[in-house]
Structure formats: structure tokens, C-alpha cells
Design an enzyme around this catalytic site. Structure first.
Site, PDB file in Angstrom:
ATOM      1  N   HIS A 161      35.029  32.655  39.444  1.00 30.37           N
ATOM      2  CA  HIS A 161      36.130  33.379  38.806  1.00 30.37           C
ATOM      3  C   HIS A 161      36.016  34.889  39.065  1.00 30.37           C
ATOM      4  O   HIS A 161      36.032  35.710  38.147  1.00 30.37           O
ATOM      5  CB  HIS A 161      36.160  33.104  37.305  1.00 30.37           C
ATOM      6  CG  HIS A 161      37.515  33.311  36.686  1.00 30.37           C
ATOM      7  ND1 HIS A 161      37.878  32.795  35.472  1.00 30.37           N
ATOM      8  CD2 HIS A 161      38.612  33.978  37.134  1.00 30.37           C
ATOM      9  CE1 HIS A 161      39.123  33.130  35.179  1.00 30.37           C
ATOM     10  NE2 HIS A 161      39.596  33.852  36.178  1.00 30.37           N
ATOM     11  N   GLU A 201      35.269  25.704  33.165  1.00 24.75           N
ATOM     12  CA  GLU A 201      35.136  26.960  33.901  1.00 24.75           C
ATOM     13  C   GLU A 201      33.828  27.008  34.692  1.00 24.75           C
ATOM     14  O   GLU A 201      33.799  27.457  35.836  1.00 24.75           O
ATOM     15  CB  GLU A 201      35.206  28.130  32.918  1.00 24.75           C
ATOM     16  CG  GLU A 201      35.095  29.490  33.561  1.00 24.75           C
ATOM     17  CD  GLU A 201      36.369  29.988  34.200  1.00 24.75           C
ATOM     18  OE1 GLU A 201      36.347  31.084  34.788  1.00 24.75           O
ATOM     19  OE2 GLU A 201      37.394  29.279  34.120  1.00 24.75           O
ATOM     20  N   ARG A 214      44.133  28.674  36.930  1.00 28.68           N
ATOM     21  CA  ARG A 214      43.282  28.050  35.926  1.00 28.68           C
ATOM     22  C   ARG A 214      42.912  26.650  36.401  1.00 28.68           C
ATOM     23  O   ARG A 214      43.730  25.950  37.011  1.00 28.68           O
ATOM     24  CB  ARG A 214      43.990  27.965  34.567  1.00 28.68           C
ATOM     25  CG  ARG A 214      44.169  29.305  33.862  1.00 28.68           C
ATOM     26  CD  ARG A 214      42.829  29.887  33.419  1.00 28.68           C
ATOM     27  NE  ARG A 214      42.985  31.129  32.640  1.00 28.68           N
ATOM     28  CZ  ARG A 214      43.004  32.346  33.164  1.00 28.68           C
ATOM     29  NH1 ARG A 214      42.893  32.494  34.477  1.00 28.68           N
ATOM     30  NH2 ARG A 214      43.128  33.409  32.388  1.00 28.68           N
TER      31      ARG A 214
END
Length: 342
Positions: free
Chosen positions: A300, A281, A253
């Protein structure tokens, strides 16, 4: 011919729009229909504000098959599911939809985190080996030079023989990475405050303090969970402890790394990074992470993508079969474990 009494549990698919079509192949829907009483093509997208059809299905459901985008199972949602006994999550973390109300009502939970861990570990292994060979930097130099060059001289310090790799976090993914590294001539350091020397020996790694690991590793890979106490686990001091040329890999993360401190090191050219996650993100459009030559930035994608989603579906349906047979889950999720996991 079906038996007069059908004892198969009633199931309901509950996940975000479009997810089921990516997750489930025809064979999965066929198997689900054989194991449970369900319409394998009906998917509930919103359990908090259900349509009449969804509300009726939820009221009868004994088990939910969930995936990304599942509605949080609050007490109010569970009030509409009086027969619910289990949740089978065909993805990794259940923190987004499993609430305290689930545990209070004794609902059994399992997830396909094991299946999702494998592609992340494979991505990490590739990143570690490419970092040791300086693949990113060399490809960029080759595209710039476009001529004969003494690569043996330029890459004199590269390679993966007897390099030290630092793994931060003996999570499910971290352990899988350690396992995948075993065939290679690499020394592996591990930082994890919950692992003792005996367990480290079983894993085939040497325990190290975080700063020591950073100082002695050619590649550092982050696999710790996102928790309040792990925010900016990799801060300015840890990044400064890394030797020039070290590669930092993050598939966990973004919040685990102090991004401002990392950007300072990356702008200087002192460190390299492979970042599959960032904080936020989606980096701002003007973020230097998109253009720095010493950064490999991906959106991601290390976790399950494409056909890899079918591995998660297979594991979830294996668990569904156990539930239908009256057996406990092979890979249950427990409330206490969520305090130290993703």
C-alpha cells in the site's frame, strides 16, 4: 508588531502519533503559525479521551488540521469543541473521522485527496507501461537465463503501441490516470455507471460494460471506491473474461477483487497482477501472493510517501489560508459525495 486584536482563527493539529513530523516541514509549521493562532508543534493524538491540555485547545479550536490517525469526530468529541467550524484534512479520504455529527453541526470539511491522487496515478501509469513491456516477467527470465537470448522473438507480443487499457471507476484517481495516459498511443476503455457518453467523450475514453472492458483490455486498472455495492466487483466471471496474459492492477481497495478467484487465475499463470492493496490489507504470512512470479505485491505504497506528504500539507495549508481569509474551500467535501467516493 502584532495587532492588538488578532483575528486569525484558532487551530489545532489532530492526528496519529508521529504523523505530523512526517507531514510538516519547518516551512509548513511556520506558515501555519502565520495563518492561525496555534502552537504548530502541539499535536492532539486523542480527542475522545483528551489530556487537560488537549481538552483546553479543543475547546478553543475553530479549525482542525487532521491527517491519518485522527480521532473520529463523534457528537461526544464535538461537544468538547463548541467553536469548531471547519476540518482541513491533510490526506485523502475523510470517512475514517468525519461523522454524521459533523454535517449536522454544519462543520465545513476539505481534504487533500487531490494531492494524494497524483502519486497513486503516477504509480498506476508506471505499472501500466511496465505491464505492456512485460518488464517483471522479462527481468525474471533474464535473471534465470543469464545468457544471450532472442528477446525480439520472445517479446514479439509485447509493447504499448495501440494497446487497450481498461479503467474501472472515474474516481479522482481514475480520472488522473486517464489524463496521464493521453500522451501515449493507447486506447482507453472506462467502466463507471455514473459517467454518461458525453462525459466519456470529454475524458477521451470509450464507455464499456464491465465484462466487455475485461475481455478487450490488455491491462485493467481498478479505481472504484470501497462501497457495499463494489465488494468483489471483480469476481470470477470478470477475471475469466480477461484474455490470457492480461495484467490486473489494483491501487484502490482489496475488497473490490474476489481474491480467491484471482488466486486461482494467478496460480494457473493465466493472468498477471500488480497489487498495492489486498484483502486483508496485510496478506497472511503463507499467502502465495508473496511468491507467485506473475504478481508484483507492494504494501500500500502507491499513495503519498516520503516527500510526497509535503504536497498534501501544501494543499491543506492553501485551504487553511482560504478559511483564515473568510473564503470558501477550493476543494470542499460534501456529505452526499461520500456515498460514491473513497
Amino acid at each position: 508588531m502584532p495587532h492588538a486584536t488578532d483575528n486569525r482563527p484558532k487551530a489545532l493539529l489532530a492526528m496519529g502519533p508521529g504523523i505530523a513530523d512526517r507531514l510538516l516541514a519547518d516551512r509548513h509549521r511556520t506558515r501555519l503559525a502565520a495563518l492561525t493562532r496555534t502552537d504548530p508543534h502541539f499535536v492532539a493524538h486523542d480527542l475522545a479521551d483528551p489530556t487537560p491540555e488537549t481538552a483546553a485547545a479543543l475547546a478553543e479550536a475553530e479549525v482542525l488540521l487532521t491527517c491519518w490517525g485522527a480521532t473520529p469526530l463523534t457528537a461526544e468529541v464535538l461537544d468538547g469543541a463548541p467553536r469548531l467550524r471547519a476540518v482541513v484534512h491533510a490526506a485523502g479520504s475523510v470517512k475514517h473521522h468525519i461523522t454524521d455529527a459533523c454535517w449536522e453541526r454544519g462543520i465545513a470539511v476539505t481534504s487533500a485527496a487531490g494531492a494524494n491522487a497524483l502519486p497513486v496515478a503516477e504509480f498506476t501509469l508506471a505499472a501500466i507501461l511496465f505491464a505492456g513491456k512485460r518488464v517483471l516477467q522479462t527481468a525474471q527470465r533474464y535473471a534465470t537465463l543469464r545468457t544471450d537470448h532472442d528477446w525480439l522473438q520472445e517479446l514479439a507480443g509485447s509493447g504499448n503501441y495501440r494497446r487497450t487499457v481498461g479503467i474501472i471507476g472515474a474516481s479522482r484517481i481514475g480520472r488522473r490516470v486517464i489524463e496521464l495516459l493521453r500522451p501515449f498511443d493507447l486506447d482507453v476503455l472506462l467502466y463507471d455507471p455514473y459517467v454518461d457518453a458525453a462525459e466519456a467523450a470529454r475524458l477521451g475514453v470509450r464507455l464499456a460494460a464491465l465484462d466487455e472492458l475485461c475481455a478487450h483490455s490488455s491491462v485493467v486498472s481498478v479505481h472504484a471506491p470501497q462501497l457495499p455495492e463494489t465488494r468483489h466487483l471483480m469476481g470470477a466471471a470478470q477475471l475469466a473474461a480477461m484474455a490470457t496474459g492480461t495484467t490486473l492492477i489494483n491501487t484502490a481497495r482489496g475488497s473490490l477483487i474476489d481474491e480467491d478467484a484471482l488466486l486461482a487465475e494467478l496460480r494457473s499463470g493465466r493472468l498477471h497482477a500488480v497489487l498495492d492493496v489486498t484483502d486483508p490489507e496485510l496478506p497472511p504470512a503463507l499467502s502465495p501472493l508473496y511468491e507467485l512470479p506473475n504478481v508484483l505485491l507492494t504494501p500500500h505504497i502507491a499513495g503519498s510517501q516520503g516527500v510526497e506528504l509535503h504536497r498534501m500539507a501544501d494543499q491543506a495549508l492553501d485551504e487553511m489560508e482560504r478559511f483564515a481569509s473568510g473564503l470558501p474551500f477550493a476543494d470542499p467535501v460534501h456529505a452526499g459525495s461520500l456515498q460514491h467516493s473513497a
